[in-house]
Design a protein around this motif. Sequence first.
Motif, mmCIF file in Angstrom:
data_model
loop_
_atom_site.group_PDB
_atom_site.id
_atom_site.type_symbol
_atom_site.label_atom_id
_atom_site.label_comp_id
_atom_site.label_asym_id
_atom_site.label_seq_id
_atom_site.Cartn_x
_atom_site.Cartn_y
_atom_site.Cartn_z
ATOM 1 N N PHE A 3 0.376 5.080 2.036
ATOM 2 C CA PHE A 3 0.092 3.816 2.705
ATOM 3 C C PHE A 3 -1.392 3.515 2.568
ATOM 4 O O PHE A 3 -2.231 4.389 2.752
ATOM 5 N N GLY A 4 -1.732 2.270 2.228
ATOM 6 C CA GLY A 4 -3.129 1.857 2.106
ATOM 7 C C GLY A 4 -3.400 0.620 2.943
ATOM 8 O O GLY A 4 -2.545 -0.247 3.093
ATOM 9 N N ASP A 5 -4.607 0.549 3.495
ATOM 10 C CA ASP A 5 -5.002 -0.586 4.330
ATOM 11 C C ASP A 5 -6.470 -0.872 4.047
ATOM 12 O O ASP A 5 -7.324 -0.017 4.240
ATOM 13 N N ASN A 6 -6.779 -2.092 3.578
ATOM 14 C CA ASN A 6 -8.173 -2.442 3.311
ATOM 15 C C ASN A 6 -8.679 -3.542 4.247
ATOM 16 O O ASN A 6 -9.559 -4.302 3.903
ATOM 17 N N ASN A 10 -2.135 -4.627 3.714
ATOM 18 C CA ASN A 10 -1.504 -3.309 3.784
ATOM 19 C C ASN A 10 -0.576 -3.161 2.588
ATOM 20 O O ASN A 10 -0.025 -4.142 2.105
ATOM 21 N N ALA A 11 -0.398 -1.924 2.132
ATOM 22 C CA ALA A 11 0.474 -1.717 0.979
ATOM 23 C C ALA A 11 1.047 -0.311 0.988
ATOM 24 O O ALA A 11 0.461 0.612 1.557
ATOM 25 N N TYR A 12 2.183 -0.182 0.330
ATOM 26 C CA TYR A 12 2.812 1.112 0.107
ATOM 27 C C TYR A 12 2.834 1.386 -1.391
ATOM 28 O O TYR A 12 2.985 0.480 -2.201
ATOM 29 N N HIS A 13 2.691 2.665 -1.728
ATOM 30 C CA HIS A 13 2.761 3.098 -3.123
ATOM 31 C C HIS A 13 3.737 4.270 -3.179
ATOM 32 O O HIS A 13 3.526 5.285 -2.514
ATOM 33 N N SER A 36 3.682 -2.120 -3.464
ATOM 34 C CA SER A 36 4.015 -3.419 -2.880
ATOM 35 C C SER A 36 2.861 -4.411 -2.987
ATOM 36 O O SER A 36 3.049 -5.593 -2.766
ATOM 37 N N ALA A 37 1.667 -3.950 -3.302
ATOM 38 C CA ALA A 37 0.505 -4.837 -3.452
ATOM 39 C C ALA A 37 -0.348 -4.335 -4.607
ATOM 40 O O ALA A 37 -0.693 -3.168 -4.665
ATOM 41 N N PHE A 41 -3.379 -0.671 -4.682
ATOM 42 C CA PHE A 41 -2.838 0.293 -5.638
ATOM 43 C C PHE A 41 -2.483 -0.443 -6.924
ATOM 44 O O PHE A 41 -2.326 -1.658 -6.918
ATOM 45 N N PRO A 42 -2.272 0.291 -8.025
ATOM 46 C CA PRO A 42 -1.744 -0.388 -9.214
ATOM 47 C C PRO A 42 -0.341 -0.904 -8.922
ATOM 48 O O PRO A 42 0.411 -0.282 -8.165
ATOM 49 N N GLY A 43 0.034 -2.030 -9.512
ATOM 50 C CA GLY A 43 1.373 -2.574 -9.323
ATOM 51 C C GLY A 43 2.432 -1.587 -9.769
ATOM 52 O O GLY A 43 3.440 -1.395 -9.120
ATOM 53 N N TYR A 44 2.190 -0.959 -10.905
ATOM 54 C CA TYR A 44 3.003 0.156 -11.348
ATOM 55 C C TYR A 44 2.160 1.068 -12.221
ATOM 56 O O TYR A 44 1.138 0.660 -12.765
ATOM 57 N N ASN A 45 2.568 2.316 -12.314
ATOM 58 C CA ASN A 45 1.838 3.298 -13.097
ATOM 59 C C ASN A 45 2.810 4.278 -13.725
ATOM 60 O O ASN A 45 3.930 4.440 -13.255
ATOM 61 N N ALA A 46 2.366 4.903 -14.801
ATOM 62 C CA ALA A 46 3.170 5.908 -15.487
ATOM 63 C C ALA A 46 2.250 6.964 -16.084
ATOM 64 O O ALA A 46 1.085 6.693 -16.379
ATOM 65 N N CYS A 47 2.786 8.165 -16.227
ATOM 66 C CA CYS A 47 1.981 9.270 -16.748
ATOM 67 C C CYS A 47 2.881 10.241 -17.494
ATOM 68 O O CYS A 47 4.015 10.486 -17.085
ATOM 69 N N ILE A 48 2.366 10.771 -18.585
ATOM 70 C CA ILE A 48 3.008 11.890 -19.278
ATOM 71 C C ILE A 48 1.900 12.850 -19.715
ATOM 72 O O ILE A 48 0.906 12.442 -20.301
ATOM 73 N N ASP A 49 2.043 14.105 -19.360
ATOM 74 C CA ASP A 49 1.087 15.158 -19.731
ATOM 75 C C ASP A 49 1.871 16.335 -20.296
ATOM 76 O O ASP A 49 2.898 16.734 -19.736
#
Length: 76
Positions: A3-6, A10-13, A36-37, A41-49
């Motif tokens: 949860f983030g709040d600036n 407010n937003a959830y990731h 959600s915002a 946060f980024p709208g969407y993210n992806a990672c491969i390692d």
Amino acid sequence: LTFGDNAIQNAYHVEVDAYPKLNKNSYIFLNAGVSSAKVIFPGYNACIDYYHKLPLGLEASGGLRYLHFTAEDVFI
């Protein structure tokens, strides 16, 4: 779940992680997330390692991370 709040918004990731094993000495880290915002946060993210076990308890890795914000995309 994060949860983030600036003070303005407010937003959830939400993120999901997986660690599939490829063989005895290597595995990959997979990650995907959505928010959600797109300001906090980024709208969407992806990672491969990719991870590979080395002698003496060491490990080598390499990968790609993608972050999608409203203004521009970020590759790390």
